[in-house]
Design an enzyme around this catalytic site. Structure first.
Site, mmCIF file in Angstrom:
data_model
loop_
_atom_site.group_PDB
_atom_site.id
_atom_site.type_symbol
_atom_site.label_atom_id
_atom_site.label_comp_id
_atom_site.label_asym_id
_atom_site.label_seq_id
_atom_site.Cartn_x
_atom_site.Cartn_y
_atom_site.Cartn_z
ATOM 1 N N ASP A 41 0.858 -1.202 0.000
ATOM 2 C CA ASP A 41 0.000 0.000 0.000
ATOM 3 C C ASP A 41 0.893 1.251 0.000
ATOM 4 O OD1 ASP A 41 1.009 -0.318 2.587
ATOM 5 O OD2 ASP A 41 -0.832 0.360 3.574
ATOM 6 N N ASP B 259 6.863 1.104 1.818
ATOM 7 C CA ASP B 259 6.509 0.137 0.769
ATOM 8 C C ASP B 259 7.321 0.423 -0.495
ATOM 9 O OD1 ASP B 259 3.584 -1.087 1.719
ATOM 10 O OD2 ASP B 259 3.877 0.989 2.318
ATOM 11 N N ASN C 186 -2.449 2.645 3.594
ATOM 12 C CA ASN C 186 -1.883 3.976 3.864
ATOM 13 C C ASN C 186 -2.691 5.069 3.180
ATOM 14 O OD1 ASN C 186 0.327 3.288 5.505
ATOM 15 N ND2 ASN C 186 1.525 2.689 3.708
ATOM 16 N N THR D 91 2.986 -6.148 2.856
ATOM 17 C CA THR D 91 3.520 -5.020 3.640
ATOM 18 C C THR D 91 2.395 -4.016 3.875
ATOM 19 O OG1 THR D 91 4.215 -3.837 1.645
ATOM 20 C CG2 THR D 91 5.826 -5.333 2.646
ATOM 21 N N PHE E 260 -0.472 -0.519 12.605
ATOM 22 C CA PHE E 260 -1.375 -0.044 11.551
ATOM 23 C C PHE E 260 -1.906 -1.167 10.645
ATOM 24 C CE2 PHE E 260 -2.110 1.487 7.213
ATOM 25 C CZ PHE E 260 -3.101 2.430 7.438
ATOM 26 N N ASN E 261 -1.027 -1.992 10.060
ATOM 27 C CA ASN E 261 -1.488 -2.971 9.056
ATOM 28 C C ASN E 261 -2.500 -3.952 9.650
ATOM 29 O OD1 ASN E 261 0.128 -1.857 7.086
ATOM 30 N ND2 ASN E 261 1.807 -3.320 7.381
ATOM 31 N N HIS F 208 9.893 0.297 7.850
ATOM 32 C CA HIS F 208 9.305 -0.989 8.251
ATOM 33 C C HIS F 208 9.341 -2.062 7.156
ATOM 34 C CE1 HIS F 208 7.431 1.205 11.632
ATOM 35 N NE2 HIS F 208 7.072 2.114 10.738
ATOM 36 N N ASP F 209 8.740 -1.732 6.014
ATOM 37 C CA ASP F 209 8.365 -2.779 5.057
ATOM 38 C C ASP F 209 9.538 -3.546 4.430
ATOM 39 O OD1 ASP F 209 5.712 -2.284 5.597
ATOM 40 O OD2 ASP F 209 5.462 -0.894 3.925
#
Ligand code: BDR
Ligand code: CA
Length: 314
Positions: free
Chosen positions: A10, A15, A39, A124, A165-166, A239-240
C-alpha cells in the site's frame, strides 16, 4: 537461486523502498506487485506503485489493484504518516507503466498456480487481499511457500497504543492469515523500529548520486519529519523492507516460533497481535516472529538494491 515472491503493498514511503529492495536485489525474483487500500485509498496506492516502478525502471512486473476496503470495518488511511498522496515528498515523473486489468486476488492465484515452484508472499499492508485469496481459493494455500509479512508487534502499537497499523486496519483479515496453516513470518514493530534511516544512511543514498537515490533521500526526509512530529523519533523506521530482507537472507532478521493471536474484540486493543513468546498458553506456534535485526546487513542490501536499479536506469 533467487526466491520467487509477490509483494502485496500500500505505498507508502516504506513500501516504496520494499519494492525497490525486491526488484534490485539478486536474491529475489519479483513476480508481481499487488496493491490494497491502507496507507491511502486503493486508487492512490496503486498509482504510487506504478510511480515507484516507473522511477525505479521496474518493467515487466505486473501490477494489479486489489481490495479497496477492509473485510469488515471501513478503511482508515494513514494520511498523517504518509501524506495526501501516500508518498508525499519527492516529485515523481508521470508513470509509464500501467496496472494490468485483473483483480490482485486473481493475479495472485494465477501466479501461484502457474509458477513451477511454491511462491513466497510478502504483504507489507493490511492483509485484505491475502485473506480473500485464502478464503476464495483455499486450494492455492499449498502453492504458497510462506507468508513473510510486515505487521503487528511483540510489544505495543503505532496506530493505537495496542495495535500496529497494518493489523489494525483489517484485523479480521490478519486473523484469517494467522489461522490459515500457511507458514507465516511476522516482522513487527519490535524489529522494524531498529531499521532507522539515520543521517548516515541518508548519506549513503546521497552518495549514489542517481535519480533513484535522490528519490529515496526525499522519501526518507519526508518520513523523518513524520516520525519526529508524531512519535518523537530522531530517525524514521523503514518498516516494510525488513520483511523483504528476511526473505533475501534469513540471517538479517532473527526469529523465534510462537503463537500469535489477533485481538478482534478488545475495547482498547482491537488489532493487537498477542504474541505468546514464553509459551504460557500451551498453544502450538503458528508463526515465526521476528525478534532481532542485523541493521548493518539490512542497510547494505537496501543501498545496494537502489544502487543496482539506479545504475541500470542512469
Ligand atoms: C506499517 O504501516 C504503514 O504505514 C507502513 O507502510 C507499514 O507497512 C507500519 O506500521
Ligand atoms: Ca505498508
Amino acid at each position: 537461486m533467487a526466491v520467487p515472491i509477490v509483494i502485496d503493498c500500500d505505498p507508502g514511503h516504506d513500501d516504496a523502498l520494499a519494492i525497490m529492495l525486491a526488484a534490485g536485489d539478486p536474491g529475489i525474483d519479483l513476480l508481481a506487485v499487488t496493491t490494497v487500500a491502507g496507507n491511502q485509498t486503493l486508487e492512490k496506492t496503486t498509482f504510487n506503485a506504478l510511480r515507484v516502478c516507473t522511477v525505479a525502471g521496474i518493467t515487466g512486473v505486473p501490477v494489479a489493484a486489489g481490495c479497496a476496503q477492509p473485510l469488515v470495518e471501513p478503511l482508515e488511511v494513514a494520511e498523517d504518516v504518509h501524506g495526501v498522496s501516500g508518498i508525499d515528498g519527492p516529485r515523481f515523473p508521470v508513470p509509464t507503466v500501467a496496472a494490468v486489468p485483473e483483480h490482485a486476488v486473481e493475479l495472485l492465484r494465477r501466479v501461484l498456480i502457474g509458477h513451477p515452484e511454491p511462491v513466497t508472499l510478502v504483504p507489507t499492508a493490511p492483509l485484505t487481499n491475502i485473506a480473500l485469496l485464502l478464503t476464495r481459493y483455499p486450494e492455492v494455500a499449498g502453492r504458497i511457500k510462506e507468508i513473510v509479512l510486515m505487521g503487528g508487534s511483540t510489544e505495543r502499537g503505532n496506530r493505537t497504543p495496542a495495535a500496529e497499523f497494518n493489523i489494525h486496519v483489517d484485523p479480521e483479515a490478519a486473523d484469517i492469515v494467522f489461522r490459515s496453516g500457511v507458514p507465516v513470518t511476522m516482522c513487527g514493530l519490535n524489529v522494524t523500529h531498529q531499521a532507522l534511516a539515520t543521517p548516515g544512511v541518508l548519506a549513503r543514498f546521497e552518495a549514489l548520486d542517481s535519480e533513484l537515490g535522490w528519490i529515496c533521500v526525499e522519501l526518507l526526509r519526508y518520513f523523518a519529519g513524520t516520525y519526529r512530529r508524531l512519535f518523537g523519533f530522531s530517525a524514521p523506521p523503514v518498516h516494510d523492507p525488513v520483511a523483504v530482507a528476511r526473505v533475501i537472507d534469513p540471517r538479517i532478521v532473527d526469529c523465534v516460533d510462537a503463537h500469535v493471536a489477533v485481538e478482534l474484540h478488545g475495547r482498547h486493543t482491537r488489532g493487537a497481535t498477542v504474541v505468546d513468546l514464553h509459551g504460557r498458553l500451551g498453544l502450538p506456534a503458528n508463526a515465526r516472529v521476528a525478534v532481532g535485526l542485523r541493521t548493518d546487513l539490512f542497510w547494505d542490501r537496501m543501498v545496494a538494491a537502489v544502487a543496482a536499479l539506479g545504475a541500470a536506469r542512469d
